[in-house]
Design a protein around this motif. Structure first.
Motif, PDB file in Angstrom:
ATOM      1  N   VAL A 406       0.838  -1.202   0.000  1.00 20.87           N
ATOM      2  CA  VAL A 406       0.000   0.000   0.000  1.00 20.87           C
ATOM      3  C   VAL A 406       0.879   1.260   0.000  1.00 20.87           C
ATOM      4  O   VAL A 406       0.597   2.234  -0.699  1.00 20.87           O
ATOM      5  CB  VAL A 406      -0.958  -0.006   1.224  1.00 20.87           C
ATOM      6  N   GLU A 407       1.974   1.199   0.756  1.00 21.65           N
ATOM      7  CA  GLU A 407       2.889   2.350   0.803  1.00 21.65           C
ATOM      8  C   GLU A 407       3.452   2.657  -0.592  1.00 21.65           C
ATOM      9  O   GLU A 407       3.555   3.824  -0.993  1.00 21.65           O
ATOM     10  CB  GLU A 407       4.044   2.080   1.778  1.00 21.65           C
ATOM     11  N   ALA A 408       3.812   1.602  -1.323  1.00 19.15           N
ATOM     12  CA  ALA A 408       4.401   1.815  -2.657  1.00 19.15           C
ATOM     13  C   ALA A 408       3.427   2.557  -3.561  1.00 19.15           C
ATOM     14  O   ALA A 408       3.826   3.440  -4.342  1.00 19.15           O
ATOM     15  CB  ALA A 408       4.791   0.476  -3.276  1.00 19.15           C
ATOM     16  N   VAL A 409       2.140   2.226  -3.455  1.00 17.82           N
ATOM     17  CA  VAL A 409       1.132   2.893  -4.292  1.00 17.82           C
ATOM     18  C   VAL A 409       0.940   4.348  -3.859  1.00 17.82           C
ATOM     19  O   VAL A 409       0.894   5.255  -4.689  1.00 17.82           O
ATOM     20  CB  VAL A 409      -0.203   2.105  -4.232  1.00 17.82           C
ATOM     21  N   ILE A 410       0.872   4.567  -2.555  1.00 17.97           N
ATOM     22  CA  ILE A 410       0.674   5.942  -2.075  1.00 17.97           C
ATOM     23  C   ILE A 410       1.864   6.828  -2.479  1.00 17.97           C
ATOM     24  O   ILE A 410       1.696   7.987  -2.861  1.00 17.97           O
ATOM     25  CB  ILE A 410       0.468   5.968  -0.538  1.00 17.97           C
ATOM     26  N   LEU A 411       3.079   6.250  -2.429  1.00 17.25           N
ATOM     27  CA  LEU A 411       4.279   7.035  -2.760  1.00 17.25           C
ATOM     28  C   LEU A 411       4.325   7.438  -4.235  1.00 17.25           C
ATOM     29  O   LEU A 411       5.068   8.342  -4.610  1.00 17.25           O
ATOM     30  CB  LEU A 411       5.548   6.246  -2.396  1.00 17.25           C
TER      31      LEU A 411
END
Lengths: 494, 103
Positions: A406-411
């Motif tokens: 999820v972090e990779a997408v938000i970044l």
């Protein structure tokens, strides 16, 4: 086996070379050997059972490391950012200890002044009796950063560290002009590994006692640094500083390795653009594994960065492949080995693996395998991809959600500078996905933006139910995200 | 023939070579250097002399010497004029796999 054997070989093969340099001070390999022997004699005479060091990088660090090995007592480098009460608690756990510190560092604690320690060690006094070659004796105790609770003391025995060095460094492989810039603190396993590796390779160590990107770059130029290791937060700041100064030239730097935390893809891409002649290496390891167990090599970096195949490109954010002396498997919850593409726990086996803490049962199984508690998967080419800590996996209504995904997408959102995704208690789902985001300078970002952004790219269960915007995320000084503090922050008032 | 343990240090009786045992199979092992049995680092040795002609290839400090089966490995901690052998088989330097410096 004993770490001292490595220094003994270096001192006899290239004793006149400079081993370590700091400011106006330096020691040759012969000088370091003699200082370790004299300091060992003093440590033995003191009757102390451990040697502790509470200080930034100085010549006292390698002297104390090898003197401890010579004297046959564990070396315990302590974090100088601890509060007095935290420090007192750790000192009680390692007493009786021969403590080396700067005289102004700690009030009310009995310590040998660092400069006094060095002056006595280099005064040409008699050396201690020969060191023990017992491979089981303890070389180093390292207190883990305690991001999830009370600090644990990881045990690294001489056989672990010597195996790591023999398996990864060729003796005397450095040129006489090679120099390694060490800016990680001495209480980090990378700081210990850097000393042992450089000594065995015959590479001059140049110490930076407190890191700023400007001081790092200045020292790299002034000391003609050829090799350096940094943690990701340092590289972020170095890249920014080099870009802003308009002078990105580091003419002698050939190799830059990084590790100790997650490297954001845009940062390594920017670093490779800025320093096209530098060989980048991503080194993955844990304190309990005597430092590095897998590397993404310079060739891997270049191949991934220039590939149009998304699977190959993705390797730029991978951890590479295990070292030759390391066996690695991804295992499921029942301990079964998983195939390519399946996420599970990263498990490793090899001579350098310790997996042991003071006062706790070893985490290494009878078959020699150590479960790292890191989650990851192997791609078709055998490259290891990290997926956060097993304990950080969010379980929402029985579904496992990796914060990293999820972090990779938000970044990827252009207004987002940084983010952390954690699980928070939820009555309906057990745990809910929560995100803390930091906006880029001059940009704003709302909870709805983030929710919508993730929902349109991943399964709806992964879209954060709770989004908080903050000015910054809590990291420790070596760039490790303190997820517990993120969770505590979200549990408190908004 | 002696039992050789990991971490044991041995020296040549006929040249300057010193080694440390990195890996060894269980049981007794006959290690020689320069054609004569190796002795413990601190042991007195009366052999003297020079390496025999068929075991005079020399050793290099920092090299790891291994047998064909790969179950014996000795780290040379001091160079000398003799060749190391196990049970009569001359040990050869292990190929170093170049690794990028990671620290």
């Amino acid at each position: 086996m004993n770490l001292m054997m490595l220094l003994d070989m270096a001192a006899s093969a290239f004793g006149d070379r400079v081993a370590v340099h700091n400011g106006d001070d330096e020691l040759t390999y012969k000088g370091l050997y003699d200082a370790a022997g004299a300091a060992a004699a003093e440590i033995v005479a003191s009757g102390c059972e451990r040697v502790a060091l509470l200080d930034v990088n100085s010549l006292a660090v390698p002297v104390a490391l090898f003197a401890s090995a010579w004297a046959g007592v564990p070396f315990v480098p302590l974090n100088y950012r601890l509060t007095p009460s935290e420090l007192e608690a750790l000192l009680a756990r390692i007493a009786p200890a021969y403590l080396i510190a700067r005289s102004d560092a700690v009030e009310g604690i009995d310590a040998v002044d660092r400069d006094e320690f060095l002056a006595r060690a280099t005064a040409g006094g008699p050396v201690a009796e020969p060191w023990s070659m017992d491979p089981e004796s303890i070389a180093v105790l390292l207190f883990t950063s305690g991001t999830t609770g009370e600090p644990k003391a990881a045990v690294l025995r001489h056989r672990h560290l010597v195996s790591y060095i023999l398996g990864s460094v060729e003796f005397a492989s450095a040129d006489a002009s090679d120099a390694a810039l060490v800016s990680v603190p001495p209480y980090h396993v990378a700081g210990i590994a850097a000393i042992a590796s450089s000594v065995y390779a015959g590479r001059r160590i140049v110490q930076l006692d407190s890191f700023t990107p400007e001081r790092w770059a200045d020292l790299a130029r002034a000391e003609r640094i050829t090799n350096a290791m940094v943690v990701p937060t340092m590289l972020v700041r170095i890249v920014d500083a080099l870009e802003q100064s308009g002078d990105s030239k580091l003419p002698d730097l050939r190799a830059l390795s990084y590790g100790g935390g997650k490297m954001p893809l845009p940062v390594i891409e920017a670093a490779m653009r800025l320093l096209p002649d530098v060989d980048f290496t991503n080194a993955y390891g844990l304190t309990e594994t005597s430092s590095t167990i897998a590397v993404l090599t310079p060739d891997d970096h270049r191949e991934a960065a220039s590939s149009t195949d998304p699977a190959v490109r993705r390797r730029l954010s991978s951890l590479g492949k295990p070292l030759p002396g390391i066996e690695l498997e991804i295992r499921g919850p029942g301990g079964e080995a998983l195939g390519a593409g399946e996420t599970g726990e990263i498990c490793v086996r090899g001579e350098q693996i310790s997996g042991e803490y003071v006062g706790l049962p070893s985490r290494v199984g009878d078959d020699g395998w150590f479960p790292t508690r890191d989650a990851g998967w192997l791609d078709d080419g055998g490259y290891l991809h990290l997926d956060g800590r097993i304990d950080d996996v969010i379980v929402r209504g029985g579904e496992n959600i990796s914060p990293g995904e999820v972090e990779a997408v938000i970044l990827e959102h252009e207004a987002v500078a940084d983010c952390a995704v954690v699980g928070v208690p939820d009555e309906q789902w057990g745990e809910a996905v929560a995100a803390v985001v930091v906006a880029r300078a001059g940009r704003t970002v709302t909870a709805d933006d983030i929710h919508e952004w993730v929902r349109s790219r991943l399964r709806s269960s992964r879209a954060p139910q709770l989004v908080a915007v903050r000015d910054e995320l809590p990291y420790n000084e070596t760039g490790k995200l303190l997820r517990r503090r993120v969770r505590d922050d979200l549990a408190g008032p908004p | 023939m002696t039992e050789v343990k990991v971490g044991t240090r041995l020296r040549s009786a006929v040249c300057d070579t010193e080694v440390m045992v990195i890996a060894a199979p269980a049981g007794d092992l006959e290690l020689s250097c320069g054609g004569s049995p190796m002795v413990g680092l601190d042991e007195e040795s009366s052999a003297g002399g020079a390496p025999s002609a068929d075991a005079a290839g020399g050793t290099q400090m920092g090299k790891r010497y291994t047998n064909d089966a790969g179950d014996i490995e000795l780290l040379c901690t001091k160079a000398g004029a003799g060749s190391i052998a196990a049970g009569g088989e001359i040990l050869v330097p292990k190929d170093a796999k170049p690794l990028p410096s990671s620290d």
